[in-house]
Write an enzyme that holds these catalytic residues in place. Structure first.
Site, PDB file in Angstrom:
ATOM      1  N   HIS A 252       6.197  -9.096  -5.527  1.00 42.57           N
ATOM      2  CA  HIS A 252       5.482  -9.832  -4.487  1.00 42.57           C
ATOM      3  C   HIS A 252       5.218 -11.249  -4.978  1.00 42.57           C
ATOM      4  O   HIS A 252       5.458 -11.568  -6.153  1.00 42.57           O
ATOM      5  CB  HIS A 252       4.194  -9.104  -4.085  1.00 42.57           C
ATOM      6  CG  HIS A 252       3.147  -9.044  -5.151  1.00 42.57           C
ATOM      7  ND1 HIS A 252       3.266  -8.278  -6.292  1.00 42.57           N
ATOM      8  CD2 HIS A 252       1.938  -9.660  -5.261  1.00 42.57           C
ATOM      9  CE1 HIS A 252       2.184  -8.408  -7.037  1.00 42.57           C
ATOM     10  NE2 HIS A 252       1.358  -9.257  -6.436  1.00 42.57           N
TER      11      HIS A 252
ATOM     12  N   ASP B 228       0.545 -14.663 -10.388  1.00 42.23           N
ATOM     13  CA  ASP B 228       0.661 -13.920 -11.641  1.00 42.23           C
ATOM     14  C   ASP B 228       1.879 -13.009 -11.660  1.00 42.23           C
ATOM     15  O   ASP B 228       2.110 -12.298 -12.644  1.00 42.23           O
ATOM     16  CB  ASP B 228      -0.621 -13.130 -11.938  1.00 42.23           C
ATOM     17  CG  ASP B 228      -1.022 -12.175 -10.831  1.00 42.23           C
ATOM     18  OD1 ASP B 228      -0.840 -12.509  -9.643  1.00 42.23           O
ATOM     19  OD2 ASP B 228      -1.537 -11.080 -11.145  1.00 42.23           O
ATOM     20  N   HIS B 229       2.686 -13.083 -10.583  1.00 44.95           N
ATOM     21  CA  HIS B 229       3.908 -12.281 -10.517  1.00 44.95           C
ATOM     22  C   HIS B 229       5.165 -13.109 -10.246  1.00 44.95           C
ATOM     23  O   HIS B 229       6.266 -12.660 -10.556  1.00 44.95           O
ATOM     24  CB  HIS B 229       3.765 -11.185  -9.456  1.00 44.95           C
ATOM     25  CG  HIS B 229       2.739 -10.152  -9.805  1.00 44.95           C
ATOM     26  ND1 HIS B 229       3.041  -8.957 -10.407  1.00 44.95           N
ATOM     27  CD2 HIS B 229       1.382 -10.169  -9.660  1.00 44.95           C
ATOM     28  CE1 HIS B 229       1.930  -8.268 -10.617  1.00 44.95           C
ATOM     29  NE2 HIS B 229       0.908  -8.986 -10.167  1.00 44.95           N
TER      30      HIS B 229
ATOM     31  N   HIS C 241       2.585 -13.438  -5.534  1.00 50.80           N
ATOM     32  CA  HIS C 241       1.341 -13.982  -6.073  1.00 50.80           C
ATOM     33  C   HIS C 241       1.650 -14.679  -7.393  1.00 50.80           C
ATOM     34  O   HIS C 241       2.591 -14.311  -8.100  1.00 50.80           O
ATOM     35  CB  HIS C 241       0.302 -12.877  -6.303  1.00 50.80           C
ATOM     36  CG  HIS C 241      -0.553 -12.599  -5.107  1.00 50.80           C
ATOM     37  ND1 HIS C 241      -1.146 -11.373  -4.867  1.00 50.80           N
ATOM     38  CD2 HIS C 241      -0.939 -13.390  -4.063  1.00 50.80           C
ATOM     39  CE1 HIS C 241      -1.858 -11.425  -3.750  1.00 50.80           C
ATOM     40  NE2 HIS C 241      -1.744 -12.641  -3.248  1.00 50.80           N
TER      41      HIS C 241
END
Length: 244
Positions: A60, A64-65, A62
């Site tokens: 996904h 932090d990803h 976000h």
């Protein structure tokens, strides 16, 4: 195959861990699963050559990803001088969100034509597709990120890697991870319900039904980091290596 947790942290730096980034290496190549904001640092620290990465699969969008992509792409263009093709595969909406992120961090960087072949692949939930030699099936999860958030079921060299991404418990996770050789599941909390994130007690209630050969907890907040691994699971840490 071997998976290394280059980063297994959450968005808040809990435990001083790098953002989510898993490195998978097999006989036929190497790929990343997620590429959080600190991923290029984690790659350098671990001695992984960014040019050896053939594909990046995103659960996904976000920070932090997937927030490490602008840094990864700038490095590929100007420092590592990449020439090999690179595939980035993620949820629908990936091209637009990546462009917005690049422009927010490094204005006009999205306009720079790379010196290597860059393929952006959108992965509709529920469709099994062959991408860069890996069969990937995204499964819709319960986590708001502005575009779809998916678990990923990745099949390569006769092995199955399942990854929850970020999600509250949903029955769809059972099919996504069933029978996997390695199942990596977010474990932000235990004993309390937080929108869009896993209460580990919900996961534990379904471990037998999922039937994965090995279950590893990742993306842990402080309360989970302070606890021992629940029965039937292993807790990830940065640099943990697992053959599967």
């Amino acid at each position: 195959m071997k998976l290394t947790f280059l980063g297994c942290g959450d968005a808040f730096g809990s435990g001083g861990r790098f953002n989510t980034c898993f490195h998978v290496e097999g006989a036929t190549g190497q790929f990343l699963v997620d590429c959080g904001a600190s991923s290029l640092i984690a790659l350098r620290r671990s001695g992984v050559d960014p040019n050896a990465i053939g594909a990046i699969f995103l659960s996904h969008l976000h920070g932090d990803h997937f927030g490490g992509l602008p840094f990864f792409l700038l490095d590929a263009q100007f420092m590592s001088r990449r020439r090999a093709p690179l595939t980035i595969a993620g949820p629908e909406g990936l091209p637009a969100r990546l462009r917005e992120l690049q422009e927010a961090l490094f204005p006009r960087s999205s306009e720079t034509r790379p010196k290597f072949e860059l393929n952006l692949v959108e992965l509709p939930a529920g469709e099994r597709r062959e991408v860069a030699g890996v069969a990937v099936t995204p499964v819709a999860m319960d986590h708001f990120s502005g575009t779809p958030s998916n678990a990923l079921r990745l099949e390569s060299e006769g092995r199955i890697l399942a990854y929850s991404g970020d999600t509250a418990w949903t029955e769809a996770l059972i099919a996504a991870a069933r029978g996997a050789d390695l199942f990596i599941c977010e474990a932000s909390f235990r004993g309390r319900k937080v929108s869009g994130h896993m209460d580990v007690d919900d996961l534990l209630a379904h471990l037998a039904e999922i039937g994965a050969k090995r279950t590893v907890l990742t993306h842990m907040g402080d309360e989970m980091l302070a606890q021992s691994a629940p029965e039937g699971t292993v807790k990830a840490h940065d640099d943990l290596e697992i053959a599967f």
